[in-house]
Design a protein around this motif. Structure first.
Motif, short mmCIF file in Angstrom:
data_model
loop_
_atom_site.label_atom_id
_atom_site.label_comp_id
_atom_site.label_asym_id
_atom_site.label_seq_id
_atom_site.Cartn_x
_atom_site.Cartn_y
_atom_site.Cartn_z
N ALA A 106 -37.50 32.93 -57.79
CA ALA A 106 -38.38 33.88 -58.44
C ALA A 106 -37.91 35.28 -58.46
CB ALA A 106 -39.67 33.88 -57.55
N ALA A 107 -36.94 35.64 -57.19
CA ALA A 107 -36.36 37.05 -57.33
C ALA A 107 -35.33 37.11 -58.45
CB ALA A 107 -35.83 37.02 -56.05
N ALA A 108 -34.87 36.03 -58.68
CA ALA A 108 -33.64 36.12 -59.71
C ALA A 108 -34.20 35.90 -61.11
CB ALA A 108 -32.93 34.90 -59.54
N LEU A 109 -35.37 35.08 -61.31
CA LEU A 109 -35.99 34.98 -62.97
C LEU A 109 -36.93 35.70 -63.16
CD1 LEU A 109 -35.61 30.89 -62.53
CD2 LEU A 109 -33.87 32.54 -63.42
N LEU A 110 -37.89 36.24 -62.29
CA LEU A 110 -39.16 36.78 -62.77
C LEU A 110 -38.60 38.39 -63.03
CD1 LEU A 110 -41.76 35.76 -60.18
CD2 LEU A 110 -41.53 35.04 -62.53
N PRO A 111 -39.28 38.89 -64.12
CA PRO A 111 -38.98 40.10 -64.64
C PRO A 111 -39.48 41.40 -63.92
CG PRO A 111 -40.53 39.37 -66.16
CD PRO A 111 -40.19 38.27 -65.01
N GLY A 112 -38.83 42.45 -63.55
CA GLY A 112 -39.52 43.35 -63.22
C GLY A 112 -39.18 43.56 -61.62
N TYR A 113 -39.08 44.95 -61.17
CA TYR A 113 -38.78 45.45 -59.79
C TYR A 113 -39.93 44.81 -58.66
CZ TYR A 113 -38.80 48.46 -55.64
OH TYR A 113 -38.73 48.85 -54.30
N TRP A 114 -40.97 44.94 -59.12
CA TRP A 114 -42.12 44.55 -58.03
C TRP A 114 -41.93 43.00 -57.58
CZ3 TRP A 114 -43.26 47.65 -54.52
CH2 TRP A 114 -43.32 49.17 -54.70
N PHE A 115 -41.94 42.45 -58.76
CA PHE A 115 -41.76 40.80 -58.67
C PHE A 115 -40.67 40.68 -57.59
CE2 PHE A 115 -43.92 40.44 -62.79
CZ PHE A 115 -44.89 39.79 -62.32
N PHE A 116 -39.69 41.37 -57.73
CA PHE A 116 -38.47 41.09 -56.80
C PHE A 116 -38.86 41.67 -55.31
CE2 PHE A 116 -34.58 42.39 -54.55
CZ PHE A 116 -33.67 41.41 -54.99
N VAL A 117 -39.60 42.65 -55.19
CA VAL A 117 -40.03 42.88 -53.85
C VAL A 117 -40.99 41.98 -53.24
CG1 VAL A 117 -41.25 44.62 -52.32
CG2 VAL A 117 -39.43 45.34 -54.27
N ILE A 118 -42.02 41.49 -53.93
CA ILE A 118 -42.70 40.39 -53.54
C ILE A 118 -42.14 39.05 -53.18
CG2 ILE A 118 -44.76 39.02 -54.30
CD1 ILE A 118 -45.72 41.55 -55.92
N ALA A 119 -41.11 38.67 -54.05
CA ALA A 119 -40.51 37.43 -53.81
C ALA A 119 -39.56 37.69 -52.41
CB ALA A 119 -39.54 37.17 -54.96
N TYR A 120 -39.13 38.77 -52.30
CA TYR A 120 -38.40 38.92 -50.81
C TYR A 120 -39.48 38.95 -49.81
CZ TYR A 120 -33.49 39.22 -50.91
OH TYR A 120 -32.25 38.92 -50.56
N ALA A 121 -40.67 39.63 -49.93
CA ALA A 121 -41.58 39.06 -48.99
C ALA A 121 -41.98 37.74 -48.60
CB ALA A 121 -42.91 39.99 -49.28
N PHE A 122 -42.00 36.73 -49.84
CA PHE A 122 -42.22 35.31 -49.61
C PHE A 122 -41.11 34.85 -48.79
CE2 PHE A 122 -45.63 35.67 -52.28
CZ PHE A 122 -46.53 34.85 -52.08
#
Length: 422
Positions: A106-122
């Motif tokens: 998800a961190a690699a494929l979802l667009p946008g910075y906040w998706f990246f942060v949320i993916a790292y929380a998971f």
């Protein structure tokens, strides 16, 4: 103090040859899973620059992803330990590997910075399962005469994962970009998750034996109360402090050696990096040495005392003595060897005060000390660097090493032989 957690059932075969073969397979499987967990931890730092440019944000904003990872891990690792004791380590370990694969993808494929942060929380949530599940499985499976070596192989695999990840993801990124590096790591996590599913029959499972079910009408909060009382007992809190001190001390060495030595003594970046690599590499081999020692002595606090005495001396020398590059590399390599030697004895000290059926919650709770150290160490040491006080970093590192030493040598010794080590 007793635990109400269900015991772990093992297959019925008991021949010594089969037993050793099964132990070996269990240790190998758990080591591979722990290797992957450290790949997750080290995945982002080598790719900081590329990820920052991809999202058009600052380094601090990218660092927020790591903060989210550590906060999620710190908050949920103890609850994950309770779940390990309740529903079984095999299910939790498999779930952590698969959730980690999904979060990285998800961190690699979802667009946008906040998706990246949320993916790292998971990804931080996925990280919560490894220590409670791994130590529960090893403690339930491996004979006590070899448990120190088993712990050392487990820790060594984690160190190895941290060591190879930068080169591995940078090679992937050179071919497919940073997203390709992340997807490779996600595929690795998925593959090991499937391996645990396929080979999971050798792992212990939770069973419900007659008389162990809650009585009708009894409070379901009883387990939680007993578990909370155990976690807040003095021996367990002492181990939590021990883990926190270790994280604060080694965090300073691993993160700020290069910039700190350059600021204090003008040490070249190449020399400081070689010395740091020596520290990390020798720490990994020191873990294997420590496993052999841990199985040969019940005095694990003495092993810790020897290791802390030298690592403290190492940090003092780094702060106050301008050593030639060769001497610096030698001192840090020896310090790394003794720092690694401490790790299996650390795990044995936790195991010695943990009742049967509570390994998940206890190891999950004390491992929270690592996450707390991971949250506070960069802030404290970064603030000192910004204030032009790099020498203070190494002095605080010494302080945490010595505090860890105090928690080890003043620990209450277990009375007699614990029933799970007979």
């Amino acid at each position: 103090m007793s635990s109400t957690s269900e015991p772990l059932a093992l297959p019925a075969e008991t021949t010594s040859g089969w037993k050793w073969s099964r132990e070996t397979r269990v240790i190998a499987l758990i080591a591979v899973a722990h290797f992957v967990s450290h790949v997750h931890i080290m995945l982002l730092p080598p790719l900081f620059g590329e990820v920052r440019e991809a999202f058009g944000v600052s380094y601090i904003q990218i660092g927020l992803a790591l903060t989210a990872f550590n906060v999620a891990s710190a908050l949920l690792q103890t609850p994950a330990g309770f779940l390990v004791d309740r529903i079984g380590p095999r299910v939790m370990l498999t779930g952590g590997l698969l959730l980690g694969a999904a979060a990285i993808a998800a961190a690699a494929l979802l667009p946008g910075y906040w998706f990246f942060v949320i993916a790292y929380a998971f990804l931080g949530v996925a990280n919560t399962v490894y220590h409670p599940a791994d130590y529960t499985i090893l403690s339930a499976t491996v004979d006590h005469k070899r448990i120190g070596k088993a712990f050392s192989v487990h820790t060594f695999a984690g160190y190895l994962g941290s060591g190879v990840t930068p080169a591995m993801v940078l090679a992937c990124a050179a071919i497919w970009g940073w997203r390709g590096g992340f997807l490779f790591a996600a595929g690795l996590s998925l593959a090991v998750g499937l391996l645990v599913i396929v080979a999971g029959g050798i792992l212990p499972r939770v069973v419900h034996k007659p008389g162990q079910q809650p009585a009708p009408g009894s409070s379901k909060g009883g387990d939680a109360k007993i578990g909370l009382g155990l976690l807040l007992s003095a021996p367990i809190l002492r181990n939590l402090l021990f883990f926190f001190c270790m994280a604060m001390a080694t965090g300073g060495i691993q993160t700020f050696t290069v910039v700190g030595m350059e600021a204090i003594h003008g040490t070249s970046f190449s020399a400081a990096n070689v010395a740091l690599s020596g520290f990390l590499l020798c720490s990994a081999f020191g873990v294997l040495l420590g496993g052999v020692i841990a199985d040969r002595t019940p005095h694990h606090e003495r092993v810790a005392a020897v290791g802390f005495a030298f690592t403290s001396t190492m940090a003092i020398l780094m702060a106050w003595v301008n050593m030639p590059a060769v001497v610096l590399v030698g001192v840090m390599s020896l310090g790394g060897l003794l720092n690694g030697m401490i790790q299996p004895s650390r795990d044995m000290m936790v195991r010695a005060v943990t009742p049967p059926g509570s390994f998940g919650k206890v190891f999950g709770f004390v491992s929270t000390g690592f996450n707390l150290g991971g949250m506070f160490a960069p802030l404290l040491y970064g603030w000192l660097m910004d204030r032009g006080e790099p020498r203070a970093i190494f002095m605080i590192v010494v302080g945490f090493f010595l505090l860890a030493l105090v928690t080890a040598i003043t620990r209450r010794k277990p009375e007699g032989t614990a029933p799970w080590t007979r």
